[in-house]
Write a protein that holds these residues in place. Structure first.
Motif, PDB file in Angstrom:
ATOM      1  N   GLU A  81      58.495  40.662  36.468  1.00  6.67           N
ATOM      2  CA  GLU A  81      57.037  40.741  36.352  1.00  6.67           C
ATOM      3  C   GLU A  81      56.437  41.393  37.593  1.00  6.67           C
ATOM      4  N   HIS A  82      55.343  42.088  37.374  1.00  6.55           N
ATOM      5  CA  HIS A  82      54.670  42.799  38.463  1.00  6.55           C
ATOM      6  C   HIS A  82      53.210  42.361  38.502  1.00  6.55           C
ATOM      7  N   ILE A  83      52.706  42.109  39.701  1.00  9.42           N
ATOM      8  CA  ILE A  83      51.299  41.720  39.855  1.00  9.42           C
ATOM      9  C   ILE A  83      50.510  42.931  40.320  1.00  9.42           C
ATOM     10  N   ASN A  84      49.446  43.237  39.609  1.00  5.74           N
ATOM     11  CA  ASN A  84      48.529  44.315  39.975  1.00  5.74           C
ATOM     12  C   ASN A  84      47.208  43.703  40.403  1.00  5.74           C
ATOM     13  N   VAL A  85      46.654  44.235  41.475  1.00  6.94           N
ATOM     14  CA  VAL A  85      45.354  43.771  41.958  1.00  6.94           C
ATOM     15  C   VAL A  85      44.421  44.977  42.041  1.00  6.94           C
TER      16      VAL A  85
ATOM     17  N   THR B 182      50.539  46.254  25.362  1.00 11.19           N
ATOM     18  CA  THR B 182      49.804  46.772  26.521  1.00 11.19           C
ATOM     19  C   THR B 182      48.804  45.740  27.027  1.00 11.19           C
ATOM     20  N   GLU B 183      48.856  44.554  26.440  1.00 11.31           N
ATOM     21  CA  GLU B 183      47.938  43.502  26.848  1.00 11.31           C
ATOM     22  C   GLU B 183      48.340  42.982  28.230  1.00 11.31           C
ATOM     23  N   LYS B 184      47.336  42.773  29.070  1.00 11.86           N
ATOM     24  CA  LYS B 184      47.642  42.267  30.401  1.00 11.86           C
ATOM     25  C   LYS B 184      47.225  40.809  30.520  1.00 11.86           C
ATOM     26  N   ASN B 185      47.939  40.110  31.342  1.00 11.50           N
ATOM     27  CA  ASN B 185      47.723  38.689  31.535  1.00 11.50           C
ATOM     28  C   ASN B 185      46.926  38.503  32.827  1.00 11.50           C
ATOM     29  N   THR B 186      45.637  38.180  32.711  1.00 11.62           N
ATOM     30  CA  THR B 186      44.774  38.036  33.880  1.00 11.62           C
ATOM     31  C   THR B 186      45.136  36.775  34.656  1.00 11.62           C
ATOM     32  N   ILE B 187      45.355  36.969  35.961  1.00  9.07           N
ATOM     33  CA  ILE B 187      45.648  35.857  36.861  1.00  9.07           C
ATOM     34  C   ILE B 187      44.344  35.382  37.502  1.00  9.07           C
ATOM     35  N   LEU B 188      43.572  36.337  38.012  1.00  6.53           N
ATOM     36  CA  LEU B 188      42.276  36.039  38.639  1.00  6.53           C
ATOM     37  C   LEU B 188      41.249  37.033  38.124  1.00  6.53           C
ATOM     38  N   ASN B 189      40.085  36.518  37.731  1.00  5.39           N
ATOM     39  CA  ASN B 189      39.010  37.410  37.322  1.00  5.39           C
ATOM     40  C   ASN B 189      38.103  37.719  38.519  1.00  5.39           C
ATOM     41  N   HIS B 190      37.073  38.489  38.276  1.00  7.16           N
ATOM     42  CA  HIS B 190      36.178  38.947  39.343  1.00  7.16           C
ATOM     43  C   HIS B 190      35.596  37.774  40.154  1.00  7.16           C
ATOM     44  N   GLN B 191      35.028  36.812  39.471  1.00 10.81           N
ATOM     45  CA  GLN B 191      34.409  35.670  40.165  1.00 10.81           C
ATOM     46  C   GLN B 191      35.443  34.860  40.941  1.00 10.81           C
ATOM     47  N   GLU B 192      36.610  34.673  40.357  1.00 10.35           N
ATOM     48  CA  GLU B 192      37.661  33.913  41.033  1.00 10.35           C
ATOM     49  C   GLU B 192      38.134  34.635  42.288  1.00 10.35           C
ATOM     50  N   ILE B 193      38.262  35.955  42.216  1.00 12.23           N
ATOM     51  CA  ILE B 193      38.677  36.727  43.395  1.00 12.23           C
ATOM     52  C   ILE B 193      37.621  36.620  44.488  1.00 12.23           C
TER      53      ILE B 193
ATOM     54  N   LYS C 189      37.319  48.855  42.496  1.00 10.24           N
ATOM     55  CA  LYS C 189      36.092  48.966  41.698  1.00 10.24           C
ATOM     56  C   LYS C 189      35.868  47.653  40.955  1.00 10.24           C
ATOM     57  N   GLN C 190      34.602  47.388  40.695  1.00 14.79           N
ATOM     58  CA  GLN C 190      34.271  46.140  40.008  1.00 14.79           C
ATOM     59  C   GLN C 190      34.391  46.330  38.510  1.00 14.79           C
ATOM     60  N   PRO C 191      34.750  45.332  37.758  1.00 20.49           N
ATOM     61  CA  PRO C 191      35.076  43.987  38.218  1.00 20.49           C
ATOM     62  C   PRO C 191      36.474  43.933  38.853  1.00 20.49           C
ATOM     63  N   TYR C 192      36.577  43.149  39.935  1.00 16.64           N
ATOM     64  CA  TYR C 192      37.873  42.927  40.559  1.00 16.64           C
ATOM     65  C   TYR C 192      38.739  42.153  39.581  1.00 16.64           C
ATOM     66  N   GLU C 193      40.058  42.332  39.737  1.00 17.87           N
ATOM     67  CA  GLU C 193      40.951  41.660  38.805  1.00 17.87           C
ATOM     68  C   GLU C 193      42.366  41.642  39.365  1.00 17.87           C
ATOM     69  N   ALA C 194      43.064  40.541  39.087  1.00 18.83           N
ATOM     70  CA  ALA C 194      44.490  40.452  39.386  1.00 18.83           C
ATOM     71  C   ALA C 194      45.165  40.090  38.080  1.00 18.83           C
ATOM     72  N   TYR C 195      46.203  40.849  37.724  1.00 17.13           N
ATOM     73  CA  TYR C 195      46.865  40.593  36.441  1.00 17.13           C
ATOM     74  C   TYR C 195      48.362  40.830  36.552  1.00 17.13           C
ATOM     75  N   LEU C 196      49.051  40.265  35.583  1.00 15.92           N
ATOM     76  CA  LEU C 196      50.503  40.305  35.510  1.00 15.92           C
ATOM     77  C   LEU C 196      50.931  41.315  34.470  1.00 15.92           C
ATOM     78  N   ASP C 197      51.879  42.183  34.834  1.00 16.30           N
ATOM     79  CA  ASP C 197      52.479  43.132  33.874  1.00 16.30           C
ATOM     80  C   ASP C 197      53.803  42.583  33.407  1.00 16.30           C
TER      81      ASP C 197
END
Length: 167
Positions: A151-155, A3-14, A159-167
């Motif tokens: 693979e699926h990208i979720n953004v 269930t671990e997600k692979n973060t593509i962009l974190n809050h600051q990066e977004i 709500k904060q923190p913003y995040e983009a991650y890969l499923d």
């Protein structure tokens, strides 16, 4: 199953990507008095609102938000906008979505806006996937990724923190 997600962009990066895209939009529209920022419903519209807020800080362009509702399961159905076509006729329009995946949502959005005369039309996305089914490109993008079709990208922009991650 992990269930671990692979973060593509974190809050600051977004936040940084949104600010950078806003500057690129401004540079591309520096001589415009008015600009329509049309966000595709849900995450695309949230991204459009954040782009507008950044654009309002750095420029004196009158930016107007437009919510675009597309039936993603049946994209040939008519789409709806919160503005009437006369509001964006002969104006510069930026169509915004969170992820450019197959390209179908963006291409149907493009098709709608091309039914009225526009001064300029560009697209903006936070995440651009490098494999598409349709010949559509993002003029402004936060990040480009080569991913597998499974693979699926979720953004998360709601709500904060913003995040983009890969499923």
């Amino acid at each position: 199953m992990s269930t671990e997600k692979n973060t593509i962009l974190n809050h600051q990066e977004i936040k940084h990507k949104i600010k950078r895209i806003a500057y690129q939009i401004y540079e591309s529209n520096v001589n415009e008095k008015e600009l329509i920022i049309a966000g595709i419903d849900k995450n695309g519209f949230l991204l459009a609102k954040k782009l507008k807020a950044n654009l309002d800080k750095i420029s004196d362009i009158n930016s107007i938000l437009c919510n675009v509702t597309i039936d993603k399961k049946t994209p040939l159905n008519p789409l709806f906008t919160s503005l009437i076509p006369e509001d964006y006729t002969n104006k510069s329009v930026i169509l915004v979505d969170d992820v450019l995946n197959s390209g179908s949502t963006l291409i149907y959005g493009v098709r709608h806006f091309l039914e009225v005369p526009l001064k300029q039309f560009k697209t903006a996305v936070l995440v651009n996937r490098n494999h598409k089914k349709f010949p559509v490109k993002a003029d402004f993008k936060g990040i480009s990724l080569s991913t597998s079709l499974k693979e699926h990208i979720n953004v998360n922009l709601s709500k904060q923190p913003y995040e983009a991650y890969l499923d």
